[in-house]
Design an enzyme around this catalytic site. Structure first.
Site, mmCIF file in Angstrom:
data_model
loop_
_atom_site.group_PDB
_atom_site.id
_atom_site.type_symbol
_atom_site.label_atom_id
_atom_site.label_comp_id
_atom_site.label_asym_id
_atom_site.label_seq_id
_atom_site.Cartn_x
_atom_site.Cartn_y
_atom_site.Cartn_z
ATOM 1 N N GLU A 117 0.847 -1.194 0.000
ATOM 2 C CA GLU A 117 0.000 0.000 0.000
ATOM 3 C C GLU A 117 0.876 1.236 0.000
ATOM 4 O O GLU A 117 2.111 1.140 0.108
ATOM 5 C CB GLU A 117 -0.932 -0.036 1.226
ATOM 6 C CG GLU A 117 -1.933 -1.183 1.150
ATOM 7 C CD GLU A 117 -2.783 -1.337 2.394
ATOM 8 O OE1 GLU A 117 -3.105 -0.334 3.040
ATOM 9 O OE2 GLU A 117 -3.102 -2.487 2.730
ATOM 10 N N HIS A 159 -8.920 9.130 3.208
ATOM 11 C CA HIS A 159 -8.481 8.047 2.324
ATOM 12 C C HIS A 159 -8.717 8.503 0.895
ATOM 13 O O HIS A 159 -9.809 8.989 0.563
ATOM 14 C CB HIS A 159 -9.283 6.777 2.609
ATOM 15 C CG HIS A 159 -8.677 5.543 2.020
ATOM 16 N ND1 HIS A 159 -8.567 5.351 0.659
ATOM 17 C CD2 HIS A 159 -8.126 4.443 2.595
ATOM 18 C CE1 HIS A 159 -7.985 4.181 0.420
ATOM 19 N NE2 HIS A 159 -7.703 3.615 1.588
ATOM 20 N N ARG A 162 -0.774 8.606 1.970
ATOM 21 C CA ARG A 162 -2.144 9.068 1.720
ATOM 22 C C ARG A 162 -2.342 10.572 1.729
ATOM 23 O O ARG A 162 -3.143 11.100 0.972
ATOM 24 C CB ARG A 162 -3.043 8.507 2.821
ATOM 25 C CG ARG A 162 -3.462 7.160 2.505
ATOM 26 C CD ARG A 162 -4.403 6.638 3.513
ATOM 27 N NE ARG A 162 -4.392 5.212 3.282
ATOM 28 C CZ ARG A 162 -4.862 4.320 4.100
ATOM 29 N NH1 ARG A 162 -5.399 4.689 5.229
ATOM 30 N NH2 ARG A 162 -4.810 3.050 3.800
ATOM 31 N N HIS A 212 -11.335 9.138 6.970
ATOM 32 C CA HIS A 212 -11.109 7.702 7.123
ATOM 33 C C HIS A 212 -10.595 7.318 8.507
ATOM 34 O O HIS A 212 -11.025 6.339 9.088
ATOM 35 C CB HIS A 212 -10.100 7.281 6.060
ATOM 36 C CG HIS A 212 -9.751 5.836 6.037
ATOM 37 N ND1 HIS A 212 -10.671 4.864 5.727
ATOM 38 C CD2 HIS A 212 -8.579 5.186 6.266
ATOM 39 C CE1 HIS A 212 -10.086 3.668 5.768
ATOM 40 N NE2 HIS A 212 -8.821 3.836 6.104
ATOM 41 N N ARG A 239 -0.935 8.533 9.301
ATOM 42 C CA ARG A 239 -0.721 7.096 9.533
ATOM 43 C C ARG A 239 -0.291 6.383 8.257
ATOM 44 O O ARG A 239 -0.865 6.586 7.184
ATOM 45 C CB ARG A 239 -2.036 6.478 10.027
ATOM 46 C CG ARG A 239 -1.993 4.968 10.153
ATOM 47 C CD ARG A 239 -3.293 4.458 10.705
ATOM 48 N NE ARG A 239 -4.394 4.638 9.792
ATOM 49 C CZ ARG A 239 -4.870 3.702 8.978
ATOM 50 N NH1 ARG A 239 -4.337 2.487 8.982
ATOM 51 N NH2 ARG A 239 -5.891 3.953 8.193
#
Ligand code: FAD
Ligand code: SIN
Length: 537
Positions: free
Chosen positions: A122, A245, A291, A352, A387
């Site tokens: 990811e 997100h 992100r 998110h 994060r």
């Protein structure tokens, strides 16, 4: 609406609030020391955990190392992570994941290369390291954890119990040092508020995505734990870092449906309507940058072009691969008339994850004796200003383990479970117009989306602050005047949590990670946490 009835006595040495990964895994481990009463506000599976798709980041491959996972986490966190916390979480990962497998969690396996877990990738990860169960990792985790909890003789689960507020010795005007002695909770089925006595209360209530109009979170994510802890005098930290997100499905019939970042790990690219891979203009990692960077690039692209969405293009992988690796996402999209093997998927960023939260150590300890905070509700310093994908399930597991290990010392000073005063309803009456509650709820979510989103300015934040000030007063009035209902309790928490997010954003005079403020475009040389203490808002 039925009247609330007088409360019955409920008590346990350890009371856990929340049945996501943090609450369930803690409860299972804490039974070594004491019986556990677990309260949860809807049916037990309803949690952010249940919707997790991508998986759990953990070093299990010979090509990976703790050092690389640490480095990726620190890099995503934009200079605000606590390195000692990051190291501990990363290094404990394999042991915690092994326990999950022991418990019966079935992660997807590789078919070729001698088996072993199939590892996803990811944004922000330099290696494949995400263990997953297809694209329904969260559902598999909840299944295994809940089944173990439900059959455990030392755990009692009570569903439809909405925790309202913590009860402390200070609130009871008792002499001696302040500590938690229990909480009030609304039994939503019986319309009755119960006083629940405990030596330790564990908040595992998850995040606050519902503060925003568009979110990937289910309805339970109303910031209840942050609000309860703050009202009890516990500092909250770094709440300005709300993670958006990048790829939430843009479709009127499925507004919260996530399109996992794992698709980008398998080659999907974020493009505009003309098919241009615009994210590369701001970061050479393009769609696989962390992100905050990808979501900001999308926000700018949509504002510049006036487009309502952008697209995620994974046509290069074809039907067979998509059906095998992402069956849930592919099936859901096809039901909505979108075939990801043939057409780009319309996506928008959506709220998110709450990177900040109740200030807590990795073992859950907060500044209030007897109160622990675990999982997304807590802020330990792992995530910093943004994060790293798939680090939150890992953090919840490590926190639950650490807290259970230290439980006896964490509840030192308790004089045991005691009789608590009944909930006082006073002159409260049933709300005559429930529309005011739904209206305020909508207003908060819209203003947070409009003024406290991905791109911030001081003017927008000030506007949000003054409106939220009025809303907070109004909601507090409802709380005193009306009999409590789940909706009213959630509205009260949503309003406070939103005000705390705005205050945190106003206090940060820089752009770092998820907090991008056009009035302070630079990043400061020194990274500092934003801490809000009791009575400051
Ligand atoms: P939750 O799982 O949210 O559980 C909170 C619990 O508290 C719920 O049972 C809720 O009902 C209960 N509760 C809340 N308030 C009250 C109250 N007042 N009284 C009683 N009960 C209450 N992270 C990853 O690491 N990997 C992923 O792949 C991933 N995918 C995600 C996909 C989606 C769509 C979403 C929304 C999140 C995802 N995340 C992922 C984030 C991750 O799922 C969460 O951070 C994590 O599951 C939080 O676990 P938790 O136990 O702290 O809280
Ligand atoms: C996803 O699958 O994209 C979500 C992962 C996460 O939030 O960590």
């Amino acid at each position: 609406m039925p009247r609330t009835r007088p409360s019955r006595d409920l008590a346990a040495p350890v009371v856990v609030v929340g049945s996501g990964i943090a609450g369930l895994s803690f409860a299972l481990k804490a039974t070594r020391h004491a019986p556990v009463l677990l309260l949860t506000k809807k049916n037990a599976a309803e949690s952010n955990t249940n919707y997790a798709q991508g998986g759990i980041a953990c070093v299990t491959s010979a090509e990976d190392s703790y050092e690389l996972h640490v480095r990726d986490t620190l890099e995503a966190g934009a200079g605000l992570c606590r390195e000692d916390v990051v190291r501990q979480v990363v290094q404990e990962g394999p042991a915690r994941v092994a326990e999950l497998i022991e418990l019966g969690v079935r992660f997807s396996e590789r078919e070729e290369g001698g088996g072993g877990p199939d590892l996803g990738k990811e944004g922000g990860h330099t290696k494949r390291r995400v263990l997953h169960a297809g694209d329904i990792t969260g559902r598999e985790l909840e299944r295994a954890l809940l089944s173990a909890v439900r059959s455990h003789p030392r755990i009692t689960i009570r569903e439809n119990m909405v925790a309202i507020d913590l009860i402390t010795t200070k609130k009871l005007r008792r002499k001696g040092p302040n500590r938690v002695v229990g909480l009030y909770a609304l039994d939503a089925g019986r319309h009755q508020v119960e006083a629940v006595a405990a030596s330790a209360v564990v908040l595992a209530t998850g995040g606050c995505g519902k503060c925003y109009l568009y979110t990937t979170n289910p309805p339970i994510a109303t910031g209840d734990g942050v609000a309860m802890a703050y009202r009890a005098g516990v500092p909250v930290m770094n709440l300005e870092f709300v993670q958006f997100h990048p790829t939430c499905l843009f479709h009127p019939a499925a507004q919260t449906f996530l399109i996992s970042e794992a698709l980008r790990g398998e080659g999907a690219v974020v493009v505009n309507a003309a098919g241009e891979d615009f994210t590369r203009k701001t970061d050479p990692r393009g769609s696989l940058a962390p992100r905050d960077i990808v979501a900001r690039a999308m926000d700018e692209e949509m504002k510049e072009s006036g487009a309502a969405c952008v697209y995620l293009d994974i046509r290069s992988r074809g039907s067979e691969f998509l059906e095998q690796r992402f069956p849930e996402i592919t099936g859901t999209l096809r039901k909505l008339g979108i075939d990801p093997a043939r057409q780009p998927i319309p996506v928008v960023p959506a709220a998110h994850y709450q990177c900040g939260g109740v200030q807590a150590k990795l073992n859950g300890r907060t500044s209030l004796p007897g109160l622990l905070a675990l999982g997304e509700v807590a802020c330990t310093g792992l995530h910093g200003a943004n994060r790293l994908a798939s680090n939150s399930l890992l953090e919840a597991l490590v926190m639950a383990h650490e807290a259970a290990e230290k439980l006896p010392t964490l509840i030192e000073g308790s004089t045991g479970v005691e009789k608590l005063p009944d909930w006082k309803e006073g002159k409260a009456h049933d709300a005559d117009e429930l529309v005011v509650i739904t209206h305020n709820w909508r207003e908060i979510r819209q203003l947070m989306w409009d003024y406290v989103g991905i791109a911030r300015t001081n003017k927008r934040l000030q506007r949000a602050k003054s409106r939220l000030g009025l809303l907070l007063q109004e909601v507090q009035g409802f709380y005193w005047d009306f009999r409590v209902t789940p909706d009213l309790l959630e509205l009260r928490n949503l309003a406070l949590c939103s005000a705390l997010i705005v205050e945190s954003a106003l206090r940060r005079h820089e752009s770092r990670g998820l907090n991008a403020n056009a009035d302070y475009p630079e990043i400061s040389k020194t990274a500092k946490d934003t801490v809000i203490r009791a009575g400051e808002i």
